[in-house]
Structures are given as structure tokens and as C-alpha cells.
Design a protein around this motif. Structure first.
Motif, PDB file in Angstrom:
ATOM      1  N   TYR A   1       0.864  -1.173   0.000  1.00 37.58           N
ATOM      2  CA  TYR A   1       0.000   0.000   0.000  1.00 37.58           C
ATOM      3  C   TYR A   1       0.910   1.236   0.000  1.00 37.58           C
ATOM      4  CZ  TYR A   1      -3.638  -3.325   1.435  1.00 37.58           C
ATOM      5  OH  TYR A   1      -4.502  -4.383   1.497  1.00 37.58           O
ATOM      6  N   ASP A   2       0.310   2.421   0.003  1.00 37.22           N
ATOM      7  CA  ASP A   2       1.144   3.609   0.141  1.00 37.22           C
ATOM      8  C   ASP A   2       1.064   4.137   1.579  1.00 37.22           C
ATOM      9  OD1 ASP A   2      -1.268   4.921   0.329  1.00 37.22           O
ATOM     10  OD2 ASP A   2      -1.079   6.053  -1.533  1.00 37.22           O
ATOM     11  N   ALA A   3       1.902   5.122   1.894  1.00 35.68           N
ATOM     12  CA  ALA A   3       1.951   5.652   3.255  1.00 35.68           C
ATOM     13  C   ALA A   3       0.637   6.296   3.665  1.00 35.68           C
ATOM     14  CB  ALA A   3       3.091   6.668   3.368  1.00 35.68           C
ATOM     15  N   LEU A   4      -0.123   6.783   2.685  1.00 36.23           N
ATOM     16  CA  LEU A   4      -1.394   7.437   2.974  1.00 36.23           C
ATOM     17  C   LEU A   4      -2.397   6.460   3.579  1.00 36.23           C
ATOM     18  CD1 LEU A   4      -2.263  10.341   2.688  1.00 36.23           C
ATOM     19  CD2 LEU A   4      -3.184   9.829   0.427  1.00 36.23           C
ATOM     20  N   VAL A   5      -2.316   5.190   3.170  1.00 36.92           N
ATOM     21  CA  VAL A   5      -3.222   4.178   3.723  1.00 36.92           C
ATOM     22  C   VAL A   5      -2.937   3.982   5.210  1.00 36.92           C
ATOM     23  CG1 VAL A   5      -3.908   1.750   3.652  1.00 36.92           C
ATOM     24  CG2 VAL A   5      -3.530   2.991   1.516  1.00 36.92           C
ATOM     25  N   GLY A   6      -1.657   3.833   5.558  1.00 37.67           N
ATOM     26  CA  GLY A   6      -1.296   3.682   6.971  1.00 37.67           C
ATOM     27  C   GLY A   6      -1.664   4.909   7.785  1.00 37.67           C
ATOM     28  N   LEU A   7      -1.377   6.078   7.228  1.00 39.52           N
ATOM     29  CA  LEU A   7      -1.716   7.334   7.887  1.00 39.52           C
ATOM     30  C   LEU A   7      -3.221   7.418   8.135  1.00 39.52           C
ATOM     31  CD1 LEU A   7      -0.337  10.233   8.560  1.00 39.52           C
ATOM     32  CD2 LEU A   7      -1.460  10.925   6.452  1.00 39.52           C
ATOM     33  N   ALA A   8      -4.010   7.050   7.118  1.00 35.64           N
ATOM     34  CA  ALA A   8      -5.466   7.130   7.216  1.00 35.64           C
ATOM     35  C   ALA A   8      -6.012   6.172   8.262  1.00 35.64           C
ATOM     36  CB  ALA A   8      -6.097   6.848   5.854  1.00 35.64           C
TER      37      ALA A   8
ATOM     38  N   GLU B   1       9.519   7.079  -3.476  1.00 40.52           N
ATOM     39  CA  GLU B   1      10.894   6.806  -3.061  1.00 40.52           C
ATOM     40  C   GLU B   1      11.312   7.676  -1.886  1.00 40.52           C
ATOM     41  OE1 GLU B   1      13.564   7.043  -6.333  1.00 40.52           O
ATOM     42  OE2 GLU B   1      12.538   5.501  -7.513  1.00 40.52           O
ATOM     43  N   GLU B   2      10.898   8.934  -1.914  1.00 38.51           N
ATOM     44  CA  GLU B   2      11.246   9.852  -0.828  1.00 38.51           C
ATOM     45  C   GLU B   2      10.692   9.371   0.504  1.00 38.51           C
ATOM     46  OE1 GLU B   2      10.174  14.398   0.681  1.00 38.51           O
ATOM     47  OE2 GLU B   2       9.348  13.641  -1.203  1.00 38.51           O
ATOM     48  N   ILE B   3       9.419   8.949   0.502  1.00 36.48           N
ATOM     49  CA  ILE B   3       8.775   8.503   1.742  1.00 36.48           C
ATOM     50  C   ILE B   3       9.386   7.197   2.225  1.00 36.48           C
ATOM     51  CG2 ILE B   3       6.613   7.630   2.713  1.00 36.48           C
ATOM     52  CD1 ILE B   3       5.165   9.728   0.971  1.00 36.48           C
ATOM     53  N   GLU B   4       9.607   6.249   1.328  1.00 34.33           N
ATOM     54  CA  GLU B   4      10.175   4.960   1.735  1.00 34.33           C
ATOM     55  C   GLU B   4      11.579   5.125   2.300  1.00 34.33           C
ATOM     56  OE1 GLU B   4       9.828   2.176  -1.471  1.00 34.33           O
ATOM     57  OE2 GLU B   4       7.628   2.211  -1.440  1.00 34.33           O
ATOM     58  N   SER B   5      12.315   6.145   1.844  1.00 31.53           N
ATOM     59  CA  SER B   5      13.671   6.377   2.350  1.00 31.53           C
ATOM     60  C   SER B   5      13.672   6.874   3.789  1.00 31.53           C
ATOM     61  CB  SER B   5      14.404   7.388   1.458  1.00 31.53           C
ATOM     62  OG  SER B   5      13.847   8.688   1.606  1.00 31.53           O
ATOM     63  N   LEU B   6      12.493   7.341   4.270  1.00 29.12           N
ATOM     64  CA  LEU B   6      12.404   7.833   5.645  1.00 29.12           C
ATOM     65  C   LEU B   6      12.462   6.699   6.662  1.00 29.12           C
ATOM     66  CD1 LEU B   6       9.473  10.398   5.221  1.00 29.12           C
ATOM     67  CD2 LEU B   6      11.901  10.936   5.393  1.00 29.12           C
ATOM     68  N   PHE B   7      12.153   5.482   6.216  1.00 25.40           N
ATOM     69  CA  PHE B   7      12.041   4.349   7.136  1.00 25.40           C
ATOM     70  C   PHE B   7      13.177   3.364   6.878  1.00 25.40           C
ATOM     71  CE2 PHE B   7       7.758   6.001   6.290  1.00 25.40           C
ATOM     72  CZ  PHE B   7       7.392   6.373   7.578  1.00 25.40           C
ATOM     73  N   SER B   8      14.148   3.355   7.779  1.00 28.80           N
ATOM     74  CA  SER B   8      15.336   2.526   7.593  1.00 28.80           C
ATOM     75  C   SER B   8      14.998   1.045   7.543  1.00 28.80           C
ATOM     76  CB  SER B   8      16.330   2.789   8.739  1.00 28.80           C
ATOM     77  OG  SER B   8      15.736   2.507   9.998  1.00 28.80           O
ATOM     78  N   MET B   9      13.906   0.647   8.193  1.00 28.78           N
ATOM     79  CA  MET B   9      13.539  -0.775   8.208  1.00 28.78           C
ATOM     80  C   MET B   9      13.092  -1.278   6.838  1.00 28.78           C
ATOM     81  SD  MET B   9      11.140   1.425   9.506  1.00 28.78           S
ATOM     82  CE  MET B   9      11.014   1.325  11.258  1.00 28.78           C
TER      83      MET B   9
ATOM     84  N   ALA C   1       3.478  15.406   8.868  1.00 24.23           N
ATOM     85  CA  ALA C   1       4.902  15.731   8.854  1.00 24.23           C
ATOM     86  C   ALA C   1       5.775  14.496   9.051  1.00 24.23           C
ATOM     87  CB  ALA C   1       5.219  16.763   9.931  1.00 24.23           C
ATOM     88  N   ILE C   2       5.247  13.495   9.741  1.00 27.20           N
ATOM     89  CA  ILE C   2       6.025  12.281   9.986  1.00 27.20           C
ATOM     90  C   ILE C   2       6.379  11.577   8.684  1.00 27.20           C
ATOM     91  CG2 ILE C   2       5.938   9.970  11.043  1.00 27.20           C
ATOM     92  CD1 ILE C   2       4.266  11.230  13.285  1.00 27.20           C
ATOM     93  N   VAL C   3       5.479  11.642   7.697  1.00 29.36           N
ATOM     94  CA  VAL C   3       5.738  10.982   6.405  1.00 29.36           C
ATOM     95  C   VAL C   3       5.928  11.984   5.279  1.00 29.36           C
ATOM     96  CG1 VAL C   3       4.695   8.745   6.891  1.00 29.36           C
ATOM     97  CG2 VAL C   3       3.230  10.637   6.216  1.00 29.36           C
ATOM     98  N   LYS C   4       6.110  13.273   5.647  1.00 31.10           N
ATOM     99  CA  LYS C   4       6.396  14.317   4.654  1.00 31.10           C
ATOM    100  C   LYS C   4       5.311  14.425   3.570  1.00 31.10           C
ATOM    101  CE  LYS C   4      10.525  15.307   6.404  1.00 31.10           C
ATOM    102  NZ  LYS C   4      10.517  14.451   7.585  1.00 31.10           N
ATOM    103  N   VAL C   5       4.055  14.215   3.953  1.00 33.83           N
ATOM    104  CA  VAL C   5       2.930  14.342   3.022  1.00 33.83           C
ATOM    105  C   VAL C   5       2.329  15.735   3.171  1.00 33.83           C
ATOM    106  CG1 VAL C   5       0.600  13.526   2.441  1.00 33.83           C
ATOM    107  CG2 VAL C   5       2.404  11.881   2.979  1.00 33.83           C
ATOM    108  N   GLY C   6       2.083  16.426   2.059  1.00 32.66           N
ATOM    109  CA  GLY C   6       1.541  17.772   2.091  1.00 32.66           C
ATOM    110  C   GLY C   6       0.081  17.814   2.498  1.00 32.66           C
TER     111      GLY C   6
END
Length: 498
Positions: free
Chosen positions: A191-198, A272-280, A464-469
Motif C-alpha cells: 500500500y502507500d503511506a497514505l493508507v497507513g496514515l489514514a 521513493e522519498e517517503i520509503e527512504s524515511l524508514f530505515s527498516m 509531517a512524519i511521512v512528509k505528506v503535504g
């Protein structure tokens, strides 16, 4: 011509702060008298424009002030904040907020929000320690295999559990801890980060909006309205399950679309930018989940279980929650035999990663300080209460909902809104011929609907945690908010005629 970029969360909040400062020059200043109970002296203190008067804490005193609240609601601690006294609004000397106040507001906000800011930083420190152990990589690898083909269950389970936390004890600020941990799990599930955020934010938002036994909204608002909190409970339960189901279905539809075609993601250009935020997520090979790493994840999970239990059952707040995460970080350091220097370095690094989030929380609090110091909140409340005169039942219920949505921008605290407005707004229900629980519901649903997009709430810090506008969040969530508004209006209209 260079493409204009949507401003950052910090800039949005500073723009809002400037607008609020300007409003204090336009909107007349005014205040309601307030009533506070002192357990030590068993007396009431009336504050009227800075002058205090002490009276006996009796039911007769409350009746004389036209406050229709049983005395025991004060004496047993159900109402612990000063409440507004009906029919006492007075215009006061204007206190417009100029350039000096505007510049100082973010600093004042950071100081006033120090408790939640420290919590966020300590959560970041704990995450930094766990990140260094490799436990997250191992856990995500294991979870991806366990949920293969059934990833949708993750959406249902997380959203529903967070909503349960919201409806029972007001799970809100605490969800900041969940974003850095759960969002990588959703990304690993394709999924994308927006799904987790939501799942996390909307779960909390819909749970607190349709609160059932939440002491910080339902119970304190009912007490301040002079009714039992169980009045209207069945209707709120129906609203909770209905609105939570709508949110889950909405998220599932978007998630399936993204899983089938990643380019349909609203934040595809940031993948790619968002996935790079999470080292795991950066490791190419699956990390083996050893016994030691399992113990690390157990202690990490236990921190959240202890936090939730403490908040809901032991009256814990930020100091206790923060201490829990500190103890968890130390225990994990001991388990993996991390030396003292490395522990400190990783803890500080993890805290630094969430420093931007902490600043956003502080700046948002600064906006509230400008509103309070400008003395315009009570004026807006006074004129809002006049809007409902002579309305029929259905229109009254819906108008009250929209009034509370508007007021929540100026008074984002649910408990603060309840004690300030309920003694003034709830008697309006008597004149229209509906139960006071209608005003309590309007307060909850009105605040809850605006919470989805309220920039002075938690959404900007969460994004801000996932750099989403904020613009991308609005694109995602506005259709859901429109659906919920329609459902809420139908529910409120129906409830006054049944």
C-alpha cells in the motif's frame, strides 16, 4: 514559470496565526463569567473580568446562576475545569494581538505544549533504539509473509482498534507514536503511506467524533449539560459503528486501487522519498527474527499496552506516558547489550527525527494562545448561540453541529469546549423542545467532522512524519468528510423526531 509548491505545515500554521492575530483587531473582545469549584474549601469561585467572588457550593447557588447541573458533578470531580455561566457575556477592553504577540506565539506555544512535545521526542528516542537493533526489519518481514494475500485485514484491524481507543478514552495525541511504526508495515504490504496514515488518524478521528464513554468529551459534556452521560448512548453507538464502517470501506477502496496500480496513489510522486524515511524498509534481504529480537518487539509492544492501560484506567497523562517509553528504551538497550555511548547516540538520533513534528505541535498551540489572549473565543460563542433562535428541531440540530465545527477551530480542546460552551448552549435545546443530548451530540459530531482537516489539531503533525503535504491529504479525505457530513445530518435530523 516555476511551479508553485504547497507550503509546509509550519508555514501554514504561521499564516493561520497571522490571520487569527488580524481577527483580534476586527472581532469585538468579550468574556463570559466563569465558575470554578474548590474541593479544599467546598466553595465556588466566580471570575468576572478578573474579579473573583466566592460563594457557597450549593445547588441553590447553581440554580441562582441558571446553571442546570447537579451539584455532585462538581463535588465528585466530574467537572474539574471552570465553566461558562449563562447570560453573563460582557464586552471587555479590546486586546488585539500585534506583531510582537504574533512573533512570540510559536515560542509560547512550544513552552505550553512542552508535555506532548517531550512525549513525541521520547517516542522518537525509543524508535531510534529499536531501529538500531534490526527488530523492525525482522518484524515487518515476518508480518508480510503472515498476511500475504490478506493484507486488507491490516486495514480493518488497525482502523477499528484505534477507533475503539478513540470512542472509549479519547485516543488522539497518543497515536503520534503509532505512525513511524505502522506506516512501514502498510508500505511493505504494497500500500502507500497514505493508507497507513489514514487507518491511524481516521480511526482516532472517527472514534473521538462518535465517542460513547470518552471521559474527555461525552462524559464531561453531558455533565456540563446537566444530563446523565448514558442519555443518547444507544444513538451514539449506532453512529460509531455506522461511521467507522464507512471509513473502513473508504480506506479499503483506495488501498485496493493503489495495490492494483501504484501510479493511482495520490502520493505516487513521493514514493521513493517517503520509503527512504524508514530505515527498516531499506534492507534487501529478509532480517531473521531471532529470539532476542522477538523480546525487543515484545517490550516495545508492551510499552503501548502499558500506556493505553495507564491512560484509560489509572488516570495517567503525559509524564507517565513519557516515562513508560523511556523505561522501554532502557530495557531494550539492556536486552541487546547496547553500550551507553551508542544508546545515547541512537536515542538522540531517533528524537531528532521527530523534532519537526514537535515544532508543529508547538506552533499550533501558539495559534490557540493568540485566540485566547485576543479575547475573541467567547464573543464567537455568544453570537453563535443567538443564531438558533426560533429554529425548528431538525434545523436546530444541524445548525448546532455546524456551529461547533466552526468553534472547534478557535477552541480545539474537546474538554475545554465542553465546559465553556455546554452551560450556555445546552439550555437552547429546552427552548426548541429537544433533549439536551442533541447539543452534546452536535458538539461531538461538529468538532469531529472538522478534526479531519483542522490545521490547529493533530493532522499537520501527523502528515509531517511521512512528509505528506496538507493539499494531498485534503484531496484524499474531503470526499470522505462530505459523506460523513451527509450521514451526520441525516442522523441528527432523525434523532430529534424519534
Amino acid at each position: 514559470m516555476k511551479k508553485l509548491k504547497f507550503p509546509t505545515a509550519q508555514t501554514i500554521l504561521l499564516i493561520i496565526a497571522a490571520m487569527v492575530a488580524l481577527l483580534t483587531w476586527v472581532i469585538p473582545s468579550g468574556k463570559f463569567d466563569t465558575l470554578a469549584y474548590s474541593k479544599d474549601t467546598n466553595s465556588f469561585t466566580i471570575n468576572s473580568q478578573g474579579k473573583t467572588t466566592t460563594i457557597e457550593a450549593t445547588q441553590a447557588s447553581l440554580d441562582n446562576l441558571q446553571i442546570k447541573i447537579p451539584l455532585e458533578k462538581f463535588t465528585n470531580g466530574d467537572i474539574w475545569k471552570p465553566i461558562g455561566i449563562p447570560n453573563t457575556y460582557k464586552k471587555v477592553e479590546a486586546n488585539p494581538q500585534g506583531m510582537r504577540a504574533f512573533i512570540m506565539s510559536p515560542v509560547k506555544g512550544i513552552i505550553e505544549a512542552a508535555d506532548i512535545i517531550i512525549l513525541v521526542l521520547f517516542i522518537g528516542g525509543l524508535i531510534g533504539i529499536v531501529n538500531n537493533t534490526g527488530a523492525f526489519e525482522g518484524g515487518i518481514s515476518w508480518l508480510s509473509k503472515a498476511l500475504e494475500g490478506k493484507e486488507f485485514l491490516l486495514i480493518i484491524i488497525v482502523t477499528f482498534l484505534v477507533a475503539i481507543g478513540g470512542t472509549t478514552f479519547g485516543l488522539a495525541e497518543e497515536t503520534i507514536a503509532f505512525f513511524p511504526i505502522l506506516i512501514p508495515v502498510f508500505i511493505a504490504a504494497k500500500y502507500d503511506a497514505l493508507v497507513g496514515l489514514a487507518c491511524i488518524f481516521i480511526g482516532s478521528a472517527i472514534g473521538t467524533m462518535a465517542s460513547t464513554i470518552n471521559p474527555f468529551s461525552t462524559i464531561i459534556a453531558s455533565d456540563a449539560a446537566g444530563i446523565n452521560w448514558t442519555t443518547g448512548l444507544y444513538g451514539r453507538l449506532i453512529m460509531f459503528f455506522l461511521s467507522t464502517s464507512i471509513c473502513i470501506i473508504y480506506i479499503l477502496r483506495y488501498a485496493q486501487k493503489v495495490k492494483s496500480d501504484p501510479s493511482k496513489s495520490i502520493i505516487f510522486d513521493q514514493k521513493e522519498e517517503i520509503e527512504s524515511l524508514f530505515s527498516m524498509l531499506k534492507t534487501d534481504s529478509a532480517k531473521k527474527l531471532t529470539t532476542k529480537l522477538k523480546l525487543v518487539l515484545f517490550v516495545f509492544t508492551l510499552c503501548f499496552i502499558v500506556m493505553i492501560y495507564g491512560v484509560s484506567m489509572l488516570d495517567w497523562w503525559f509524564i507517565e506516558m513519557t516515562s513508560t517509553f523511556l523505561v522501554g528504551a532502557i530495557l531494550i538497550g539492556i536486552i541487546v547489550e547496547m553500550n551507553e555511548t551508542k544508546f545515547v547516540d541512537q536515542f538522540v538520533k531517533g528524537a531528532t527525527d521527530l523534532l519537526g513534528v514537535a515544532f508543529i505541535i508547538g506552533i499550533a498551540r501558539g495559534v490557540t494562545i493568540l485566540m485566547n489572549d485576543g479575547l475573541i473565543s467567547d464573543t464567537l460563542l455568544y453570537y453563535s448561540s443567538d443564531l438558533t433562535n426560533g429554529m425548528n428541531k431538525g434545523l436546530f440540530a444541524n445548525m448546532m453541529t455546524f456551529i461547533y465545527s466552526c468553534l472547534s477551530f478557535f477552541i480545539p480542546s474537546s474538554s475545554g469546549m465542553a465546559v465553556l460552551t455546554m452551560p450556555i448552549m445546552s439550555p437552547l435545546a429546552d427552548g426548541v423542545g429537544v433533549g439536551r443530548e442533541i447539543v452534546v451530540n452536535a458538539y461531538q459530531y461538529g468538532m469531529g467532522l472538522f478534526y479531519f482537516i483542522n490545521p490547529t489539531g493533530l493532522i499537520l503533525a501527523s502528515l509531517a512524519i511521512v512528509k505528506v503535504g496538507f493539499d494531498k491529504w485534503l484531496k484524499f479525505v474531503i470526499p470522505l468528510v462530505v459523506i460523513l457530513i451527509v450521514v451526520t445530518m441525516l442522523f441528527m435530523t432523525t434523532s430529534v423526531y424519534i
